[in-house]
Design a protein around this motif. Structure first.
Motif, PDB file in Angstrom:
ATOM      1  N   ALA A 118      -2.610  -7.714   0.263  1.00 36.39           N
ATOM      2  CA  ALA A 118      -1.696  -8.057   1.351  1.00 36.39           C
ATOM      3  C   ALA A 118      -0.330  -8.513   0.842  1.00 36.39           C
ATOM      4  N   HIS A 119      -0.310  -9.295  -0.239  1.00 33.86           N
ATOM      5  CA  HIS A 119       0.945  -9.910  -0.682  1.00 33.86           C
ATOM      6  C   HIS A 119       1.510  -9.305  -1.962  1.00 33.86           C
ATOM      7  N   GLY A 120       0.659  -8.712  -2.781  1.00 32.87           N
ATOM      8  CA  GLY A 120       1.151  -8.145  -4.034  1.00 32.87           C
ATOM      9  C   GLY A 120       1.310  -6.648  -4.028  1.00 32.87           C
ATOM     10  N   LEU A 121       0.564  -5.961  -3.146  1.00 30.84           N
ATOM     11  CA  LEU A 121       0.586  -4.503  -3.120  1.00 30.84           C
ATOM     12  C   LEU A 121       1.067  -3.951  -1.783  1.00 30.84           C
ATOM     13  N   SER A 122       1.621  -4.802  -0.951  1.00 29.51           N
ATOM     14  CA  SER A 122       2.191  -4.387   0.340  1.00 29.51           C
ATOM     15  C   SER A 122       1.190  -3.620   1.205  1.00 29.51           C
ATOM     16  N   GLY A 123      -0.079  -4.039   1.125  1.00 22.14           N
ATOM     17  CA  GLY A 123      -1.093  -3.427   1.956  1.00 22.14           C
ATOM     18  C   GLY A 123      -1.684  -2.144   1.408  1.00 22.14           C
ATOM     19  N   MET A 124      -1.251  -1.691   0.228  1.00 23.01           N
ATOM     20  CA  MET A 124      -1.781  -0.454  -0.358  1.00 23.01           C
ATOM     21  C   MET A 124      -3.056  -0.755  -1.141  1.00 23.01           C
ATOM     22  N   ALA A 125      -4.080   0.080  -0.948  1.00 24.86           N
ATOM     23  CA  ALA A 125      -5.355  -0.146  -1.626  1.00 24.86           C
ATOM     24  C   ALA A 125      -5.512   0.696  -2.887  1.00 24.86           C
ATOM     25  N   TRP A 126      -4.818   1.840  -2.990  1.00 27.66           N
ATOM     26  CA  TRP A 126      -5.103   2.754  -4.097  1.00 27.66           C
ATOM     27  C   TRP A 126      -4.857   2.145  -5.479  1.00 27.66           C
TER      28      TRP A 126
END
Length: 426
Positions: A388-396
């Motif tokens: 949420a905070h380090g990857l801007s919501g990206m999971a890949w």
């Protein structure tokens, strides 16, 4: 192992087929169920915590209680039967949940019941087979574990091919997933029912009595065992952290990266989630086959070297799940993960077992369970915030991270070469 003992070993193993069908469906479909009920990607890791938490708390407690139980129905069978009934009820209820909160509560109940079923079921081998046949009994269970996980993981896509819709509506689970969970409940009922009906525990089975005199030295023994096993613990931490990320994030990553899914409710997401079942079935099947090669490889090359090589294969596979854009390439990644998974389930126990005596064997199993559960707890409590905070919501990016951690475990494994030298190889 004579014919009658082989039949008994088969009877002991059939129940694991049903249990692992349930586990295979759950591991391949749980993120899909959660997202269909409104969970965001950054919530998935913490929603998966039921498994490691109940594994840490329920399995050893039920195992210890069943050790001390004695009665006309045996000391394991009552716990197996009651736990199986709870598993069946939870499997039938989970796909019918219409809210995320209800689904989470059911998953916690399902995980607790599955862990309660696992401990006494595994102990049945030691209770009913003579020592010289127990290795064959456990090996037969391993075969059924692999077959069940393969069947369970592939069930959703097989049902989709059979005509069941695999697309979820908001607030619901896809029809193919509903049928898969109901089929798993039926499989558990039939398989565990077979074992309970066919296996007879020895009437005079020894019941372990609690001895308060061992308590004063328990903490000291645990501390000494922990100091001995810390190097193995570090490798296990990195390995199981990576596996947890695979289980949680493979579905949303593959659906988005390979099929272009933008919502848990579109057909592209359904195709991606179904294909993840194929990938999970592949790595479980490969792990089951590769496990037969490991004893020879350990003898020829050393446990630490083989484990390091297997972890490197797993690291490449984990990273590739997010970076490879062709289905055939993803299947190759699953094969690599399966090689690593087989070694993760075996090599650390071989290395750690050389450092303990039979007097601490029970405590050893408990400590090794901690090594498996704690990294999953850490991942579950931390990765949501990181996404949420380090990857801007990206999971890949999480899966290449998992690969990097597993590669670090490979390096640490090479540093334990003295464990291959200090004791004869298996």
């Amino acid at each position: 192992m004579g014919l009658s003992k082989r039949i008994k070993g088969l009877d002991l193993s059939v129940g694991y087929l049903g249990l692992q069908i349930a586990f295979g469906i759950q591991s391949a479909s749980l993120s899909r169920v959660f997202q269909g009920l409104g969970a965001s990607v950054d919530q998935l890791a913490i929603l998966w915590l039921a498994g490691p938490v109940t594994g840490l708390l329920v399995q050893p407690v039920v195992g210890a209680i069943s050790d001390r139980h004695g009665g006309r129905f045996g000391r394991r069978r009552p716990y197996i039967l009651i736990s199986a009934l709870l598993v069946i009820a939870a499997l039938a209820a989970l796909p019918m949940a219409t809210s995320l909160m209800v689904a989470v509560v059911i998953v916690w109940g399902l995980e607790a019941a599955m862990n309660a079923l696992h401990a006494p079921y595994r102990a049945l081998v030691a209770d009913t087979l003579p020592p010289e046949d127990q290795a064959s009994g456990y090996a037969m269970q391993t075969v059924f574990i692999g077959l069940g996980a393969l069947a369970g993981a592939c069930a959703p896509i097989l049902l989709a091919w059979g005509g069941w819709s695999n697309v979820a509506q908001p607030g619901q689970t896809a029809p193919s997933i509903r049928v898969a969970f109901l089929a798993a409940a039926l499989a558990v009922a039939l398989a565990v029912g077979w074992t309970v009906a066919r296996v007879r525990e020895p009437v005079a089975a020894h019941v372990v009595q609690h001895d308060p005199s061992v308590r004063p030295g328990h903490r000291t023994g645990f501390a000494a065992l922990w100091r001995t096993l810390r190097p193995v613990a570090a490798i296990q931490f990195l390995s199981w952290f990576g596996l947890y990320l695979l289980w949680v994030y493979a579905t949303p990553v593959v659906a988005a990266q390979l099929y272009g899914a933008t919502s848990p409710f579109d057909a592209a997401y359904a195709r991606g989630a179904d294909f993840v079942g194929i990938l999970f079935g592949t790595y479980n099947g490969v792990a089951g086959l590769f496990a037969f090669l490991l004893p020879g490889l350990f003898r020829w090359f050393g446990v630490t070297r083989v484990h390091a090589a297997a972890l490197v294969a797993g690291a490449l596979g984990l990273a590739g799940i997010a970076l490879v854009s062709h289905p055939a390439g993803l299947v190759v990644c699953a094969v690599l993960i399966g090689i690593a998974y087989a070694s993760i389930l075996s090599a650390p126990f071989v290395l750690a077992g050389r450092a303990v005596s039979s007097a601490t064997a029970g405590m050893f199993i408990g400590v090794m369970n901690i090594f498996i559960v704690v990294p999953q707890l850490v991942a579950g409590m931390s990765m949501g915030w990181i996404i949420a905070h380090g990857l801007s919501g990206m999971a890949w990016p999480v899966l290449p991270l998992a690969g990097g951690l597993m590669a670090m475990g490979a390096v640490l494994s090479l540093c334990l070469s003295t464990m291959d030298e200090d004791a004869p190889l298996i």
